[in-house]
Design a protein around this motif. Sequence first.
Motif, PDB file in Angstrom:
ATOM      1  N   GLU A 141     -14.556  16.631  51.027  1.00  0.00           N
ATOM      2  CA  GLU A 141     -14.469  16.139  52.415  1.00  0.00           C
ATOM      3  C   GLU A 141     -13.145  15.416  52.648  1.00  0.00           C
ATOM      4  O   GLU A 141     -12.559  15.508  53.717  1.00  0.00           O
ATOM      5  N   ASP A 186     -22.622  15.361  44.732  1.00  0.00           N
ATOM      6  CA  ASP A 186     -22.148  14.370  45.692  1.00  0.00           C
ATOM      7  C   ASP A 186     -20.679  14.033  45.443  1.00  0.00           C
ATOM      8  O   ASP A 186     -19.890  13.934  46.371  1.00  0.00           O
ATOM      9  N   VAL A 233     -18.657  16.663  46.781  1.00  0.00           N
ATOM     10  CA  VAL A 233     -18.667  16.598  48.245  1.00  0.00           C
ATOM     11  C   VAL A 233     -17.678  15.542  48.730  1.00  0.00           C
ATOM     12  O   VAL A 233     -16.903  15.776  49.661  1.00  0.00           O
ATOM     13  N   ILE A 234     -17.675  14.381  48.086  1.00  0.00           N
ATOM     14  CA  ILE A 234     -16.760  13.303  48.485  1.00  0.00           C
ATOM     15  C   ILE A 234     -15.312  13.787  48.412  1.00  0.00           C
ATOM     16  O   ILE A 234     -14.525  13.613  49.340  1.00  0.00           O
ATOM     17  N   MET A 273     -27.673  15.960  42.562  1.00  0.00           N
ATOM     18  CA  MET A 273     -27.077  14.839  43.288  1.00  0.00           C
ATOM     19  C   MET A 273     -25.643  14.612  42.853  1.00  0.00           C
ATOM     20  O   MET A 273     -24.838  14.066  43.601  1.00  0.00           O
TER      21      MET A 273
END
Lengths: 644, 328
Positions: free
Chosen positions: A544, A537, A540-541, A534
Amino acid sequence: MPIMKDLLGRTAVVVLVILASLLAFLPNLLEQELVIAFHTRLRMADRSRVAIDPEVIKDFRIDRENGLRYFFPDAECTPEAGDGLPETHRCVMRGRFLTAARVNSLTHAFPQVVDESFTYVKPHAIEKFFAILSDDDARNLKVKLGLDLQGGMRAVFRADFAGYQDRQQEKVKPLLEKAQTNLEAEEDPEKKAELQKEVDTLTSSLELTKEKKLELLNGARKVLGKRLTDQGLTEPEIRVQQASYTISVDMPGAANSSDVLNRLGDMIRVEYRIVNKKISKELMDNHQEAVVKEIKELRRLLKKKRMKKDDIDDAIARITELSGLKAIDGRIFIEWAASKTGQKAVPRSMIVLGPPALDGEDMRAASVINNPQGPGYFISFLTSARGEQLLGDLTSKNIDERMAILWGNRVISSPTIQSRISSSGQITGNFSLDEAREVASVIQDGALPVELQVLSVNFIGPSLGQESINTGIISILLGFVVVILFMLGYYRMTGIVAVFALFLNLFMMAAIMSIFEFTLTLPGFAGVILTVGMAVDASVIIFEKIKEDLSAGKPASVCIEHGFDASFWTILDANVTTLIAAVILWSSGDAPIVGFALVLFFGLLSSMFTALYVSRLLFDWGLHLLRFQTLSIGWRMQKKEESK
Amino acid sequence: MNFSKYKYLFLSISLAIILALLGTTYGYFGGFERSIAFNGGIRFSILMPAGQGRQELSQAAIKAGFKDPKTRQTDPRTNSFDLELGPDLRDKIDADLKEERQKKQKIIDQLRKEDKDIPAELMTRQSVADVVAEQLLPELGVTSDSIVSRETIAASYGSDLGWMAVKLLIYTLIAIGLYLTFRFDFPFALGASAALIHDILMTIGFIGVMQIQPSIPVLAAVLTIIGYSINDTIVIFDRIRVNVHERQQATLGATIDLAITQTLSRTVITSILTLLAALALFMGGESSLRDFAMVLIFGVFIGTYSSIFIASNAVQIYDSIRKKKRAA
C-alpha cells in the motif's frame, strides 16, 4: 557489479533458511526404523518367571489377526540382535509415519510379549544432526497430532493415600508429641491455648478427609501438567475423577510411555534425614546367613542395567524383616556414590535413616552451581521461615552426626554436620547438569503432594470423527486458498511475491513446529494457517505504501526502496508489541497457553523475515535481474495509468 | 474523513455495548455457558455391540435426551467407546437426586415416627451416573454389564486459569505500555491499552451472549484477537507519528484523521482477508472450529473498530486534558 554481489549474498541467506527448514521438517515424511523388543521372560502372577519360546515370537511377528501385522500390515520386521537382546527377541522394521501413537497402541495391546522399554523408533540421521538442540544424542523432529485428530494414550493414576498417611505420620508424629508434652507442662492459659491450637492443626493434618483428598489430587494435577509440558508433551488433558479418587491423563502421541509414566507419577523429592550410624553399622556387619544372602541379591538387582523398582523394594522389605530392624530406628535406604571412573553414580551401600527432617517444601530459591572442587554440579537453596528453624534445630543438635541428602529413594550424599546452619544450604552429590536442574526445578515447582501409581494405561482413539476431521481440514485449506486468490487478484504480479512469502512462512512454521515437537490439533492447525494468513498484513502494509508513492508519479525502483524503508518501523513496532505479549503468555507456564505463545512467537519472527527480507529480495531480483521498469500492483494503479 | 469528531460518542457507545453484553450474559443467561473442559462432567466407558460405533453411541445419547455427547473409541479390539456428557446434565440430575433424597428422607422420618417398617426401595441411593445409565441403556440396546466404568470427571483446567489470564493480561498491558512509551509517547501507550481492554471485554461479552462453550480453541481465538488488535492499532499510531513530524502545524485531531484515512486501505484489506479465512472455517461446520471462527470473526470487526475509533480517540482525549491542565 556490487549490486549483483549483494543480491547473491542475500539469495544465499534465503536459500540456506529454506534448506534448514526442509531439513528440520523432512523426518516427518521420511522412512524410519522401528525397533521392537520382546520379553525374554514372562512374569507370572506368583512372581515366578517363565522363559518365552522364540517360536511364539516368530508367530507373533507374522500374525495378521492377533499380532504385529494387525498394527503394521505392510511392513516386515527383520530379526536383528542389539541392546543386549538376541536376534530371536528383537526385530527392526522400516516404515513411514511411525508415530508414537501407533507404537504405543502396539505395546499396550501386547504388554506380555512386547517389551516396551526397548521398543523405540530409531532417530533419523537428520535428527542426530540436530542433537545440538537437545540434551540427548538426537532431537526428535516430529509434529505430533493432537488428541482430537489422532487420539493418544490415557493413563489413570491412583493416589497412594496410605503412603501419604505413613509419610505424614512419620513427619508429624515427633512434632505432635513434642507439642503435647509442651502443652502438658505449660501453665500460662494464654500460651496453653496457643499450644492447643498447634496440637489441633497437627492432629488435623494427620486426618484424611474427602476434601483433603481432592485437594491433594488437584495439587497433583497441577504438577503433572507442568511435568508434561516440561517434557514437550503439550496439549495433554488431565482430569481428576472424583468418584474414584483417580487422575486420568490423556496424552497425545507420547513415546515410550512407561518411561514417561514412571517419571510422571514419581514423587521424587528432596529430603534431609539423619543417619542412624549405630544401626547402619550393625546392619552392614550382620552375618546372619539369610540376611547376607538377601543383601547379595539386592546388590545383584541394583547392578542390573534395567532396574525394577518393585523388586528392589521387595528385597529391602525382606532385609528389614530378616534383620529385625525396628521402625523406630529408621528405614533402610541405598546410598549412591560416584563410580571409580567418577562419571556416574552407582549404588554403593545400605544405610539406615531416621524420619525426614527437612524437605523441598522448606526450601526455596534453588539454583544450580558448578562444583569448584571437581566435576559435577550441586544445588544451593535458601530456607523458608519454617525451614530455617527446622534446619537450625537439626544441625545444632546433631553436630558430628551424618546428615543424609535424599533425591527420591536415593541417598546421594551424607556429609558430616560440622556446625549449625539455618538460612541456606547446599545439596551436594555428584550431579550432572541435567540432574541438578531437575532437583532445582522440583524444589521450585514443588514435588507431587502424593505419590501416584499407574492404575491402567490404554490407547484412546481421536475425539473427532473422521468426517469432522475431513471437513475441518477442507475448510482450513479453503480459507488459505481464498487468501492466496485475493492477494493474486488484488495485487496482480506483485501478489506473487506475497504468496511466495506466505508459503515460505508456512514452510518455516512447519520446521519450527517439528523442532519443538508441537502438538497439532485441528483448531491449532486453523490457528497456524490464520496467523500465517495474517502475516500477509506486513506485505499489505508495504504494497500500500508503494502504491501511494507510485500514484505520486515516482519511478518504480524509488517506490520500492521507499516503501520498504518506510514500512520497516511500522512492521517492527507492530510485531514487537505482539512479541512482548507472546513472551508473557509463554512465561505463564500453563500448557495450552504456552503452546499458543510458542507458535505466535516464532510465527511473528518468520513473518517479519519473509516480509521484510525475502520479499524485498524478490523485488530487487525483478528490478536488477529481470530489469522490470514498471510494477504490476493492482487494478487501481492501472486505471490511473490508463486515464493519464 | 472525520473520525475524531464524535470521540465521546464512540466511547459511550462502546461502553454501553459492553455493559449490555455482560448484563445480558449474567441477567438473561445466568452466566457463561459451561463446558466439559472447564467444568467437568460425566464419563462412561461402554462396550458396544459388534458392528456399532461412535455414531450409534452419539445417536443413542441424543435420543436419550442428552445434549452434545462427546464420543471416542478407546479399544478397537473390544469395540469399547467413551461417552462424555457435559456439566449441565450432571448438575441437573444431581439437583433432582438431592430433591428426591430429601423427599424420601421425609417419608422415612415419618415412617420411623410411626414405628413402621421402611421399604427397601426407599433406602437405595442412586448416583448421577446411575440415572444417566438408566436412560441411556434402552436406547443403546445393551445391558448394564456393557458399561465398564462410570466416572464423574472434574474440569481439566481449573478455575485458576481465569485468574491467571487476568494476571497475564495486566503484565502484558504494562510491558506493552512501557514499550510504546519508549517508542512513541505515553498517550499512545494509554490508547493502545484502552483499545486492547475494549476488545477483550467486547469479546468476552460476545462469548457470553452467544453462549459459546469456553474451550481451549475459544481461548486461543481470544489470544489471537489480542495480537490482531495490537497490530492494527500500532499501524495507525505509526502513521500518526510520521504525520506529526511532517505536518507540525496541524491539530492532533486532523493528523489522526489523516493517518486513519491513509491506512484505511490496508486496514480494510487485512480485515477482509482475515474475515474470509475465518468465514471458511465457520462454514466448514466442524464444531470446535466453528466456535473458534465465530469468536475470531467478531474479534476482527471489533479490533478494526477499536483501532479506528477507540485507540486514537483515547490519545486525543488524554492530550486535550493535558493541554487544559497546562493552560490552567
